[in-house]
Design a protein around this motif. Structure first.
Motif, PDB file in Angstrom:
ATOM      1  N   ALA A  66       0.724  -0.842  -0.012  1.00 41.24           N
ATOM      2  CA  ALA A  66      -0.187   0.231  -0.130  1.00 41.24           C
ATOM      3  C   ALA A  66       1.022   1.332  -0.235  1.00 41.24           C
ATOM      4  O   ALA A  66       2.050   1.556   0.791  1.00 41.24           O
ATOM      5  N   HIS A  67       0.360   1.731  -0.870  1.00 42.58           N
ATOM      6  CA  HIS A  67       1.418   3.726  -0.970  1.00 42.58           C
ATOM      7  C   HIS A  67       0.911   4.203   0.179  1.00 42.58           C
ATOM      8  O   HIS A  67       0.662   4.214   1.065  1.00 42.58           O
ATOM      9  N   LYS A  68       1.813   5.043   0.672  1.00 42.52           N
ATOM     10  CA  LYS A  68       1.389   6.378   1.719  1.00 42.52           C
ATOM     11  C   LYS A  68       0.822   7.775   1.221  1.00 42.52           C
ATOM     12  O   LYS A  68       1.199   7.561  -0.552  1.00 42.52           O
ATOM     13  N   HIS A  69       0.693   9.151   2.283  1.00 46.17           N
ATOM     14  CA  HIS A  69       0.440   9.811   2.002  1.00 46.17           C
ATOM     15  C   HIS A  69       1.866  10.646   0.795  1.00 46.17           C
ATOM     16  O   HIS A  69       1.634  11.878   0.137  1.00 46.17           O
ATOM     17  N   VAL A  70       3.315  10.325   1.089  1.00 47.16           N
ATOM     18  CA  VAL A  70       4.326  10.833  -0.146  1.00 47.16           C
ATOM     19  C   VAL A  70       4.839   9.560  -0.354  1.00 47.16           C
ATOM     20  O   VAL A  70       5.270   8.550   0.322  1.00 47.16           O
ATOM     21  N   VAL A  71       5.159   9.337  -1.677  1.00 48.26           N
ATOM     22  CA  VAL A  71       5.720   8.204  -2.557  1.00 48.26           C
ATOM     23  C   VAL A  71       7.550   8.910  -3.129  1.00 48.26           C
ATOM     24  O   VAL A  71       7.204   9.682  -3.835  1.00 48.26           O
ATOM     25  N   ALA A  72       8.522   8.050  -2.278  1.00 44.54           N
ATOM     26  CA  ALA A  72       9.527   8.565  -3.154  1.00 44.54           C
ATOM     27  C   ALA A  72       9.940   7.594  -4.330  1.00 44.54           C
ATOM     28  O   ALA A  72       9.088   6.798  -4.771  1.00 44.54           O
ATOM     29  N   TYR A 127      -0.146   5.766 -12.521  1.00 41.91           N
ATOM     30  CA  TYR A 127      -0.828   6.898 -12.004  1.00 41.91           C
ATOM     31  C   TYR A 127      -0.590   6.567 -10.629  1.00 41.91           C
ATOM     32  O   TYR A 127      -1.350   5.667  -9.534  1.00 41.91           O
ATOM     33  N   LEU A 128      -0.671   7.248  -9.758  1.00 45.86           N
ATOM     34  CA  LEU A 128      -1.222   7.631  -8.365  1.00 45.86           C
ATOM     35  C   LEU A 128      -2.762   7.968  -7.749  1.00 45.86           C
ATOM     36  O   LEU A 128      -3.231   9.064  -8.893  1.00 45.86           O
ATOM     37  N   PRO A 129      -3.605   7.761  -7.181  1.00 44.02           N
ATOM     38  CA  PRO A 129      -4.943   7.881  -6.822  1.00 44.02           C
ATOM     39  C   PRO A 129      -4.640   9.538  -5.980  1.00 44.02           C
ATOM     40  O   PRO A 129      -3.848   9.852  -5.701  1.00 44.02           O
ATOM     41  N   PRO A 130      -5.894   9.920  -5.521  1.00 44.61           N
ATOM     42  CA  PRO A 130      -6.037  11.408  -5.281  1.00 44.61           C
ATOM     43  C   PRO A 130      -5.332  11.332  -4.126  1.00 44.61           C
ATOM     44  O   PRO A 130      -5.536   9.730  -2.728  1.00 44.61           O
ATOM     45  N   GLY A 131      -4.306  12.669  -3.200  1.00 48.64           N
ATOM     46  CA  GLY A 131      -3.839  12.485  -1.810  1.00 48.64           C
ATOM     47  C   GLY A 131      -2.894  11.725  -1.997  1.00 48.64           C
ATOM     48  O   GLY A 131      -2.434  11.941  -0.509  1.00 48.64           O
ATOM     49  N   VAL A 132      -2.255  11.299  -2.786  1.00 45.53           N
ATOM     50  CA  VAL A 132      -1.007  10.256  -2.437  1.00 45.53           C
ATOM     51  C   VAL A 132      -0.234  12.128  -3.401  1.00 45.53           C
ATOM     52  O   VAL A 132       0.438  11.786  -4.877  1.00 45.53           O
ATOM     53  N   ALA A 133       1.351  12.682  -2.710  1.00 41.02           N
ATOM     54  CA  ALA A 133       2.068  13.306  -3.423  1.00 41.02           C
ATOM     55  C   ALA A 133       3.553  12.454  -4.212  1.00 41.02           C
ATOM     56  O   ALA A 133       4.087  11.313  -3.100  1.00 41.02           O
TER      57      ALA A 133
END
Length: 266
Positions: free
Chosen positions: A117-123, A153-159
């Protein structure tokens, strides 16, 4: 070098080639040409080109399996299915070189990735690790070759953080490359969901996604290893010169791209 720790990523200043969709600042969205301060001219640096690009779309996050993002993913797949054999790709023919003409591409499939699962910020490094893992262990992923381009593609809310900068603060998407397990180049684009005015510029979310995706598509074709294909040391890549100058191509909003031959954005 001074490093700034943000969440689970380390942010450091960038010194490498321009490869991003910059934030929209001002100006008309629909315009036939644009004139940067420095007269642009792309020159070929003898690096690889994606002569017949094969796009595989990757939707990272369980959110892409549910409404409304599942419909957005299908629409993006259809966008690539159309745009890769369109006049947008035809105009890139001028950047073909001896033995490597640039022609039409194809959309070769898609996958939804839900783990990790991705977090709010992904490197950017996490995106590379995810792709490496899925390419080696997920049968839904193609075996990449010299023309394969993964669009993540990342979902909304993930920088996303790349090169010392963060999406919606400095950029709206980028393309990159890294070395695979077999020593070959793997090419990809990272597309955060447009969650700020600087990444929508008055467009709908979907039109903003297709505009920024077309920007990165054309740059990845003509400069897949940033700075080693067709590049301008002052202005960057083919799409940077024309950033946020858009047009309709059939049902889709795409970005204008720089033409050396015409001396303008087309």
């Amino acid at each position: 070098m001074t490093l700034h720790q943000e969440a689970d990523v380390v942010v450091s200043p960038a010194t490498d080639a321009i490869r991003i969709v910059p934030l929209h600042v001002s100006g008309d969205l629909l315009a036939p040409t644009v004139g940067p301060a420095a007269a642009p001219h792309l020159t070929y640096r003898n690096g690889p080109l994606l002569t017949n690009v094969k796009v595989f779309t990757v939707y990272w996050g369980a959110e892409w399996e549910s409404s409304p993002l599942d419909a957005t993913a299908t629409d993006l797949d259809n966008f690539f299915g159309t745009i890769l054999t369109s006049p947008l790709i035809d105009q890139l023919a001028e950047y073909g070189v001896a033995g490597r003409p640039i022609g039409h591409g194809s959309w070769i499939g898609r996958a939804v990735v839900t783990t990790p699962a991705h977090k709010h910020v992904v490197a950017d490094t996490r995106i590379q690790h995810m792709l490496s893992r899925e390419i080696s262990g997920n049968a839904a992923f193609p075996t990449p070759d010299d023309n394969t381009l993964f669009f993540v593609y990342l979902p909304p809310g993930v920088a996303v953080v790349q090169g010392g900068s963060r999406s919606c603060q400095a950029f709206c998407g980028y393309h990159n490359n890294f070395t695979g397990a077999d020593g070959s180049n793997l090419y990809y684009a990272a597309m955060p969901y447009p969650g700020c005015q600087g990444c929508t510029a008055g467009l709908t979310d979907f039109d903003a996604l297709t505009s920024t995706s077309s920007h990165e598509l054309c740059e990845a074709i003509t400069d897949p290893v940033p700075g080693q294909g067709w590049y301008d040391d002052v202005n960057g890549e083919i799409g940077d010169i024309c950033a946020w100058k858009s047009r309709k191509l059939g049902a889709y909003t795409v970005q204008l791209e720089w033409s050396n031959g015409a001396g303008s954005c087309l």
